[in-house]
Structures are given as C-alpha cells and as structure tokens.
Design a protein around this motif. Structure first.
Motif, PDB file in Angstrom:
ATOM      1  N   SER A  36      -5.221  -7.792  -0.942  1.00  0.00           N
ATOM      2  CA  SER A  36      -3.808  -7.424  -0.839  1.00  0.00           C
ATOM      3  C   SER A  36      -2.962  -8.227  -1.831  1.00  0.00           C
ATOM      4  O   SER A  36      -2.106  -7.665  -2.532  1.00  0.00           O
ATOM      5  CB  SER A  36      -3.311  -7.667   0.591  1.00  0.00           C
ATOM      6  OG  SER A  36      -4.063  -6.925   1.529  1.00  0.00           O
ATOM      7  N   MET A  40      -0.899  -6.736  -5.183  1.00  0.00           N
ATOM      8  CA  MET A  40       0.543  -6.936  -5.361  1.00  0.00           C
ATOM      9  C   MET A  40       0.834  -7.685  -6.663  1.00  0.00           C
ATOM     10  O   MET A  40       1.740  -7.302  -7.420  1.00  0.00           O
ATOM     11  CB  MET A  40       1.110  -7.710  -4.172  1.00  0.00           C
ATOM     12  CG  MET A  40       1.057  -6.963  -2.851  1.00  0.00           C
ATOM     13  SD  MET A  40       2.116  -5.488  -2.879  1.00  0.00           S
ATOM     14  CE  MET A  40       1.807  -4.841  -1.223  1.00  0.00           C
ATOM     15  N   PRO A  73       7.177   3.551  -4.881  1.00  0.00           N
ATOM     16  CA  PRO A  73       7.419   2.135  -4.546  1.00  0.00           C
ATOM     17  C   PRO A  73       6.098   1.401  -4.317  1.00  0.00           C
ATOM     18  O   PRO A  73       5.076   2.002  -3.957  1.00  0.00           O
ATOM     19  CB  PRO A  73       8.260   2.219  -3.268  1.00  0.00           C
ATOM     20  CG  PRO A  73       8.892   3.568  -3.309  1.00  0.00           C
ATOM     21  CD  PRO A  73       7.911   4.471  -3.996  1.00  0.00           C
ATOM     22  N   ILE A  74       6.132   0.079  -4.491  1.00  0.00           N
ATOM     23  CA  ILE A  74       4.915  -0.723  -4.432  1.00  0.00           C
ATOM     24  C   ILE A  74       4.253  -0.646  -3.063  1.00  0.00           C
ATOM     25  O   ILE A  74       3.016  -0.649  -2.960  1.00  0.00           O
ATOM     26  CB  ILE A  74       5.231  -2.196  -4.796  1.00  0.00           C
ATOM     27  CG1 ILE A  74       3.936  -3.007  -4.941  1.00  0.00           C
ATOM     28  CG2 ILE A  74       6.168  -2.819  -3.780  1.00  0.00           C
ATOM     29  CD1 ILE A  74       3.089  -2.629  -6.096  1.00  0.00           C
ATOM     30  N   ILE A  75       5.039  -0.494  -2.012  1.00  0.00           N
ATOM     31  CA  ILE A  75       4.455  -0.397  -0.667  1.00  0.00           C
ATOM     32  C   ILE A  75       3.669   0.895  -0.516  1.00  0.00           C
ATOM     33  O   ILE A  75       2.561   0.916   0.054  1.00  0.00           O
ATOM     34  CB  ILE A  75       5.561  -0.495   0.402  1.00  0.00           C
ATOM     35  CG1 ILE A  75       6.262  -1.858   0.331  1.00  0.00           C
ATOM     36  CG2 ILE A  75       4.974  -0.285   1.789  1.00  0.00           C
ATOM     37  CD1 ILE A  75       5.343  -3.037   0.552  1.00  0.00           C
ATOM     38  N   LYS A  76       4.207   1.993  -1.033  1.00  0.00           N
ATOM     39  CA  LYS A  76       3.481   3.263  -0.967  1.00  0.00           C
ATOM     40  C   LYS A  76       2.203   3.200  -1.816  1.00  0.00           C
ATOM     41  O   LYS A  76       1.164   3.726  -1.420  1.00  0.00           O
ATOM     42  CB  LYS A  76       4.380   4.396  -1.450  1.00  0.00           C
ATOM     43  CG  LYS A  76       5.402   4.863  -0.427  1.00  0.00           C
ATOM     44  CD  LYS A  76       6.067   6.143  -0.888  1.00  0.00           C
ATOM     45  CE  LYS A  76       6.998   6.679   0.179  1.00  0.00           C
ATOM     46  NZ  LYS A  76       7.640   7.946  -0.235  1.00  0.00           N
ATOM     47  N   GLN A  77       2.302   2.570  -2.978  1.00  0.00           N
ATOM     48  CA  GLN A  77       1.105   2.415  -3.808  1.00  0.00           C
ATOM     49  C   GLN A  77       0.028   1.634  -3.066  1.00  0.00           C
ATOM     50  O   GLN A  77      -1.161   1.976  -3.131  1.00  0.00           O
ATOM     51  CB  GLN A  77       1.463   1.696  -5.109  1.00  0.00           C
ATOM     52  CG  GLN A  77       2.387   2.464  -6.032  1.00  0.00           C
ATOM     53  CD  GLN A  77       2.627   1.713  -7.326  1.00  0.00           C
ATOM     54  OE1 GLN A  77       1.718   1.096  -7.875  1.00  0.00           O
ATOM     55  NE2 GLN A  77       3.850   1.759  -7.834  1.00  0.00           N
ATOM     56  N   TYR A  78       0.443   0.604  -2.357  1.00  0.00           N
ATOM     57  CA  TYR A  78      -0.500  -0.201  -1.579  1.00  0.00           C
ATOM     58  C   TYR A  78      -1.129   0.633  -0.468  1.00  0.00           C
ATOM     59  O   TYR A  78      -2.331   0.513  -0.197  1.00  0.00           O
ATOM     60  CB  TYR A  78       0.221  -1.414  -1.003  1.00  0.00           C
ATOM     61  CG  TYR A  78      -0.642  -2.314  -0.164  1.00  0.00           C
ATOM     62  CD1 TYR A  78      -1.720  -2.985  -0.712  1.00  0.00           C
ATOM     63  CD2 TYR A  78      -0.373  -2.491   1.193  1.00  0.00           C
ATOM     64  CE1 TYR A  78      -2.517  -3.810   0.056  1.00  0.00           C
ATOM     65  CE2 TYR A  78      -1.160  -3.318   1.972  1.00  0.00           C
ATOM     66  CZ  TYR A  78      -2.235  -3.970   1.400  1.00  0.00           C
ATOM     67  OH  TYR A  78      -3.023  -4.787   2.168  1.00  0.00           O
ATOM     68  N   GLY A  79      -0.331   1.489   0.172  1.00  0.00           N
ATOM     69  CA  GLY A  79      -0.866   2.363   1.216  1.00  0.00           C
ATOM     70  C   GLY A  79      -1.895   3.335   0.676  1.00  0.00           C
ATOM     71  O   GLY A  79      -2.962   3.531   1.286  1.00  0.00           O
TER      72      GLY A  79
END
Length: 331
Positions: A36, A40, A73-79
C-alpha cells in the motif's frame, strides 16, 4: 506415563503451529502495508506515466489514462489496484520499459541473474569471513587481530557501490583482467569472468560481518569452563578450539546468515546498475526514471517478499531452538 508424553508432544506441536501461523499472518499483514505504501509513494511521484513529447498524441494519452484509471483520484486507483490483485492476481502491465507486457513476466527474466549473483557472493563470503574470524580469535590482541578488525571496519563502513567503482577502475580499466561491465552475450568461462567483480563487490560486507561475529563468539567461548576442561584432558589448543570452541560458536552464528542475504540483495540495487547487470537492480532504477509505476511497485514487492521471508525463517528457527520464544507471547 506414555499418554502424558504423547499429550506433552501434542501440546508442543500445537504451540509451534500457532507460533508459525502467527508469524505468517504478521508477514502477510506487513506485506499488505508495504504494498500500500509503495503504491501511494510511486503514484504520487512527479511525472505521469504517459506524457506529451513522444510518439503519442494527446487523444491517445487520454484514452490510455482512462483505460488504466490514471486520471482517477489516487484512492480509486488504489481500489482498482487491490481489486486486480485479489480477484485476478494481476499486478498490471509495463507502460514504458516493455509496453503491454505483464510486469511479472519481465521480472521472471531478471530474477535468476540477481539471485545467482547475490547467492554466490554470500556463499563465497562465508568461508572467508569464518577463516578471518577464527584467526582473529586465536590471535586475540595481536597485530593479526588488529589487522582483521581494521578490515572489518573498512568493509562494513564503505558501501558496496564504492567497492564496485574501485574494482571497475583497478581490475577492469587499469589491468584489463576483467570486463568493466557485464557481458550479456558471454558464455561459459567468459560469463563467469564478467560476473566476478559484481560478486566480489557484494561479498565484502558479509565477509566483515561474519568475521566480526565469529571472532566475538569464539573469543568468549574459548574462555569458558568447558574449554578449560578440554585442555586439562590433554587436548591441544588447536584441537580444543576446533572440536569444542568452533562448534559451539557456530550455533548462534547461523541466525545471522539468513538475514544477511537481504542485506546483500539491497546492496545489489546499485552494484548491478554500475556493472550493467541485467538484473533487478538496474531494472529498478530504470523503471523509476521512466515512471513505469506498475513495474516499480512489482519490483518493490519482490524485495519486500525476500526480506519478509528471511525474517520469517529466522523467527521460526528461533522458535524451534528456544521454546521460550514461541510460548512467551501466550503467557
């Protein structure tokens, strides 16, 4: 009595099983955190995977960013990243180094040479370091001991890439005995000749660590009571050292050999780039410079897995040798 012995063995087996299970769960939890953080950090680095100035038009760049969710957004990419891993075991494809090639297919071609160089350097360093440590312990407080201690300080203090640059200049450029960079097309003896300097540059640090540790352990063991008893039974100084002192000093030293591989592997990141070795080290640097994000994350996961596996092996070995380690947490 036999039933009690069986029950006691079963209890010890259950404690060991729980101890190993706890260590494995902790390893995967740590790996998840590392993955994770790596995702990031890599995605937040300056620069984009697809940029203007090359052969791609803005329309194509926008389509590629939408396809791989780089414009989200970076959170969606992480998901999306976690979804691809857990549902499809898909770590993504390379965008710059080898476009549209799965990252683990790229790693498959690079991992063998990296492991080969690192393992050879470690196993070659062990007998040299052990010999230096034994000699320093036997010749304690003499000029030989002081020379070995100086060697240990230098080998540990100076980074491996400094040794690599020095070997390139003196052994490669000045004498011409060894090729300055790794020869990819070489076969047989010429291939091993081009691997000699990278292996030697990585071997200095483990040589020093083994020598320092064994010297301290053997010097302490030689002053113990059972060594005095061995001498009174008629054994010579050399016989008592080899038969009893060295054997007892080797047991605790085994616990530093496995983690040492992770240290050597970390040093090879720069050394491989210096010698142009087509391994994981050069690939790591190139992927960062090229902003090939998915490939960079996969390489970081590889190094993290090696480190965590070495820690797991050491923890399990401690639990096998010392029951207090595996039962201390439960109490």
């Amino acid at each position: 009595p036999h039933i009690l012995v069986i029950i006691s063995k079963m209890e010890r087996g259950m404690w060991m099983f729980r101890y190993i299970l706890d260590r494995i769960v902790a390893m995967f939890l740590t790996l998840f955190i590392i993955v994770s953080i790596a995702f990031m950090v890599v995605r937040l680095m300056p620069g984009s995977v697809y940029e203007m100035g090359g052969d791609l038009s803005q329309t194509v760049i926008d389509a590629l960013n939408a396809k791989y969710h780089f414009d989200d957004p970076i959170i969606k990419q992480y998901g999306y990243f976690l979804q691809n891993i857990f549902l499809h075991w898909d770590w993504g494809t390379s965008a710059k180094m080898r476009p549209n090639v799965p990252v683990f297919e790229i790693l498959r071609d690079r991992i063998p040479i990296t492991l080969q160089i690192n393992l050879i350097s470690l196993f070659a360093a062990l007998p040299v370091g052990m010999a230096a440590g034994i000699i320093a312990a036997i010749k304690k407080n003499t000029i030989i001991d002081h020379l070995v201690s100086l060697m240990v300080v230098l080998f540990i203090s100076i980074p491996s890439f400094v040794f690599a640059a020095g070997l390139q200049y003196f052994l490669g450029f000045k004498t011409g005995v060894f090729p300055i960079i790794y020869n990819v097309s070489a076969k047989g003896l010429l291939r091993w000749q081009s691997m000699f300097m990278p292996i030697l540059a990585l071997a200095f640090d483990p040589i020093a660590r083994v020598a320092r540790y064994l010297r301290a352990e053997l010097a302490e063991t030689m002053n113990s009571e059972f060594m005095l008893l061995a001498k009174t039974k008629g054994l010579t100084y050399a016989q008592s050292t080899v038969r009893h002192g060295l054997r007892n000093s080797m047991v605790p030293m085994m616990n530093i050999i496995i983690p040492m591989f992770a240290n050597v592997l970390g040093g090879s990141l720069v050394v491989e780039s210096i010698f142009s070795v087509p391994g994981m080290g050069g690939l790591m640097v190139d992927s960062i410079n090229a902003s090939d994000h998915m490939l960079t994350v996969a390489i970081l996961v590889f190094y993290a897995m090696i480190s965590l596996i070495t820690v797991l092996i050491v923890d399990i070995s401690y639990g096998i040798v010392d029951p207090r380690v595996r039962m201390g947490g439960k109490k």
